[in-house]
Design a protein around this motif. Structure first.
Motif, PDB file in Angstrom:
ATOM      1  N   VAL A 158       0.890  -1.321  -0.135  1.00 64.74           N
ATOM      2  CA  VAL A 158       0.051   0.115   0.165  1.00 64.74           C
ATOM      3  C   VAL A 158       0.717   1.202  -0.033  1.00 64.74           C
ATOM      4  O   VAL A 158       0.771   2.170  -0.805  1.00 64.74           O
ATOM      5  N   LEU A 159       1.830   1.358   1.001  1.00 69.90           N
ATOM      6  CA  LEU A 159       2.770   2.418   0.890  1.00 69.90           C
ATOM      7  C   LEU A 159       3.491   2.571  -0.372  1.00 69.90           C
ATOM      8  O   LEU A 159       3.872   3.839  -0.738  1.00 69.90           O
ATOM      9  N   TYR A 177       1.219   7.786   5.796  1.00 66.52           N
ATOM     10  CA  TYR A 177       0.712   6.991   6.625  1.00 66.52           C
ATOM     11  C   TYR A 177      -0.829   7.279   6.514  1.00 66.52           C
ATOM     12  O   TYR A 177      -1.767   6.238   6.893  1.00 66.52           O
ATOM     13  N   ARG A 178      -1.434   8.413   6.610  1.00 66.10           N
ATOM     14  CA  ARG A 178      -2.734   8.731   6.797  1.00 66.10           C
ATOM     15  C   ARG A 178      -3.504   8.087   5.378  1.00 66.10           C
ATOM     16  O   ARG A 178      -4.511   7.580   5.513  1.00 66.10           O
ATOM     17  N   GLN A 179      -2.791   8.403   4.196  1.00 62.63           N
ATOM     18  CA  GLN A 179      -3.283   7.691   3.110  1.00 62.63           C
ATOM     19  C   GLN A 179      -3.362   6.423   3.215  1.00 62.63           C
ATOM     20  O   GLN A 179      -4.389   5.398   2.544  1.00 62.63           O
ATOM     21  N   ALA A 180      -2.235   5.712   3.640  1.00 60.56           N
ATOM     22  CA  ALA A 180      -2.238   4.243   3.605  1.00 60.56           C
ATOM     23  C   ALA A 180      -3.349   3.716   4.692  1.00 60.56           C
ATOM     24  O   ALA A 180      -4.045   2.815   4.413  1.00 60.56           O
ATOM     25  N   ARG A 185      -9.425  -3.771   3.959  1.00 60.30           N
ATOM     26  CA  ARG A 185      -9.726  -4.624   5.017  1.00 60.30           C
ATOM     27  C   ARG A 185     -10.426  -3.994   6.296  1.00 60.30           C
ATOM     28  O   ARG A 185      -9.831  -3.812   7.336  1.00 60.30           O
ATOM     29  N   PRO A 186     -11.561  -3.847   6.106  1.00 60.55           N
ATOM     30  CA  PRO A 186     -12.420  -3.180   7.239  1.00 60.55           C
ATOM     31  C   PRO A 186     -12.301  -4.182   8.590  1.00 60.55           C
ATOM     32  O   PRO A 186     -12.231  -5.459   8.078  1.00 60.55           O
ATOM     33  N   GLY A 187     -12.372  -3.308   9.446  1.00 62.17           N
ATOM     34  CA  GLY A 187     -12.510  -4.421  10.823  1.00 62.17           C
ATOM     35  C   GLY A 187     -11.205  -4.338  11.598  1.00 62.17           C
ATOM     36  O   GLY A 187     -11.119  -4.865  12.689  1.00 62.17           O
ATOM     37  N   ALA A 188     -10.036  -4.270  10.749  1.00 66.03           N
ATOM     38  CA  ALA A 188      -8.962  -4.252  11.472  1.00 66.03           C
ATOM     39  C   ALA A 188      -8.390  -2.980  12.106  1.00 66.03           C
ATOM     40  O   ALA A 188      -9.056  -1.689  11.704  1.00 66.03           O
ATOM     41  N   ASP A 189      -7.369  -2.927  12.614  1.00 62.70           N
ATOM     42  CA  ASP A 189      -6.782  -1.810  13.352  1.00 62.70           C
ATOM     43  C   ASP A 189      -5.530  -1.250  12.427  1.00 62.70           C
ATOM     44  O   ASP A 189      -4.495  -1.621  12.174  1.00 62.70           O
ATOM     45  N   TRP A 190      -6.143  -0.087  11.646  1.00 63.43           N
ATOM     46  CA  TRP A 190      -5.329   0.549  10.680  1.00 63.43           C
ATOM     47  C   TRP A 190      -4.976   2.024  11.130  1.00 63.43           C
ATOM     48  O   TRP A 190      -4.965   2.932  10.192  1.00 63.43           O
ATOM     49  N   ARG A 191      -4.867   2.271  12.575  1.00 63.35           N
ATOM     50  CA  ARG A 191      -4.501   3.618  12.922  1.00 63.35           C
ATOM     51  C   ARG A 191      -3.112   3.769  12.363  1.00 63.35           C
ATOM     52  O   ARG A 191      -2.121   3.115  12.088  1.00 63.35           O
ATOM     53  N   GLU A 192      -2.877   5.033  11.911  1.00 59.51           N
ATOM     54  CA  GLU A 192      -1.529   5.507  11.388  1.00 59.51           C
ATOM     55  C   GLU A 192      -0.195   5.519  12.473  1.00 59.51           C
ATOM     56  O   GLU A 192       0.603   4.958  11.762  1.00 59.51           O
ATOM     57  N   ILE A 241       0.481   1.785  12.072  1.00 55.71           N
ATOM     58  CA  ILE A 241       1.280   1.465  10.834  1.00 55.71           C
ATOM     59  C   ILE A 241       2.534   1.898  10.949  1.00 55.71           C
ATOM     60  O   ILE A 241       3.606   1.105  10.290  1.00 55.71           O
ATOM     61  N   GLU A 242       2.995   3.220  11.211  1.00 54.64           N
ATOM     62  CA  GLU A 242       4.363   3.639  11.457  1.00 54.64           C
ATOM     63  C   GLU A 242       5.123   2.817  12.388  1.00 54.64           C
ATOM     64  O   GLU A 242       6.300   2.176  11.920  1.00 54.64           O
ATOM     65  N   ASN A 243       4.420   2.194  13.548  1.00 58.35           N
ATOM     66  CA  ASN A 243       5.391   1.491  14.508  1.00 58.35           C
ATOM     67  C   ASN A 243       5.792   0.022  13.734  1.00 58.35           C
ATOM     68  O   ASN A 243       6.769  -0.546  13.794  1.00 58.35           O
ATOM     69  N   ARG A 244       4.673  -0.341  12.770  1.00 53.33           N
ATOM     70  CA  ARG A 244       4.992  -1.713  12.275  1.00 53.33           C
ATOM     71  C   ARG A 244       6.175  -1.520  11.161  1.00 53.33           C
ATOM     72  O   ARG A 244       7.038  -2.457  10.982  1.00 53.33           O
ATOM     73  N   ILE A 245       6.012  -0.582  10.628  1.00 52.55           N
ATOM     74  CA  ILE A 245       7.095  -0.117   9.436  1.00 52.55           C
ATOM     75  C   ILE A 245       8.400   0.084  10.255  1.00 52.55           C
ATOM     76  O   ILE A 245       9.604  -0.382   9.760  1.00 52.55           O
TER      77      ILE A 245
END
Length: 254
Positions: free
Chosen positions: A156-157, A173-176, A184-191, A194-198
């Motif tokens: 995605v990024l 990260y906001r766009q992602a 993938r609705p229902g999952a935790d996609w907070r900015e 995402i940043e922490n995973r990357i």
């Protein structure tokens, strides 16, 4: 020019340190001697030894030179336009000379109308493989391990990189987060998540010897905003991420 043509033909190899320089207009083979200089550019002999960009007025008549000293060939830009070396390294006329490593080095001369003129350089080494290896198995590129969620986040990024766009940049990260919430609705996609995973991916691959900088050197005081770009570029270059991965961007709901 993976190796001088003479090696593939079985001709006696040149001694270590021999410089082979070639362009579409011809080339030279020069054995090492302290103080010897080989010049390339748009000009004619005896001003240059190798002609490059003969019809391009953006190329200087004397655009670069290689001098043998301290048992190495040193490259210097003597022209008005930049030279581009591997990994995007640029050389200006004020840049200090850089030593060539043994083996192959492509050098690109900036020209007019987005043209670039190639100067192929090859320095014979001490322990070269002399025999052709045409039937040997091809070595695969080093690919980096990613779990399914990491791959999805990075696709995605980095979707512009996988489309091979010119000068790609990552999505924010906001766009992602917005696109992932749709895909993938229902999952935790907070900015922040995402940043922490990357960031965790960057640290892990950095520790594993990733070829591009992935961590900010606080001692250097430089910007860190290109770290995600470096990560995506390296993953695409290594074919860890490939265009078919864009299928992950398809809506699961059909």
């Amino acid at each position: 020019m993976s190796a001088p043509d003479s090696l593939a033909r079985g001709v006696a190899p040149a001694p270590p340190g021999t410089l082979h320089a070639r362009t579409v207009h011809g080339g030279v083979e020069v054995r090492p001697r302290a103080g010897l200089t080989v010049r390339f550019g748009r000009g004619e002999e005896p001003d240059v030894d190798v002609c490059v960009g003969e019809d391009d007025l953006w190329v200087s008549r004397k655009h670069g030179e290689l001098t043998f000293r301290e048992r190495r060939w040193w490259l210097r830009n003597t022209g008005r336009q930049l030279l581009r070396l591997p990994k995007g390294r640029l050389m200006h006329a004020t840049t200090e000379a850089v030593p060539l490593a043994e083996g192959y080095t492509p050098v690109f001369v900036r020209g007019s109308s987005y043209r670039e003129h190639l100067v192929e350089l090859y320095v014979s080494g001490h322990d070269e493989e002399r025999s052709p290896r045409r039937r040997a198995e091809t070595l695969p590129p080093k690919r980096w391990s990613l779990d399914d969620e990491e791959r999805l986040l990075l696709v995605v990024l980095g979707q512009r990189y996988l489309l091979y766009e010119e000068g790609p940049r990552p999505l924010s990260y906001r766009q992602a987060a917005e696109q992932l919430a749709y895909l993938r609705p229902g999952a935790d996609w907070r900015e922040r998540r995402i940043e922490n995973r990357i960031e965790a991916v960057r640290k892990r691959l950095h520790a594993g010897g990733f070829p591009y900088p992935l961590t900010h050197d606080r001692r250097a005081g430089g910007p860190s905003d290109n770290l995600l770009h470096n990560l995506l570029r390296g993953l695409v270059d290594s074919t860890t991420l490939v265009p078919p991965d864009l299928d992950l961007l398809e809506d699961d709901g059909g």
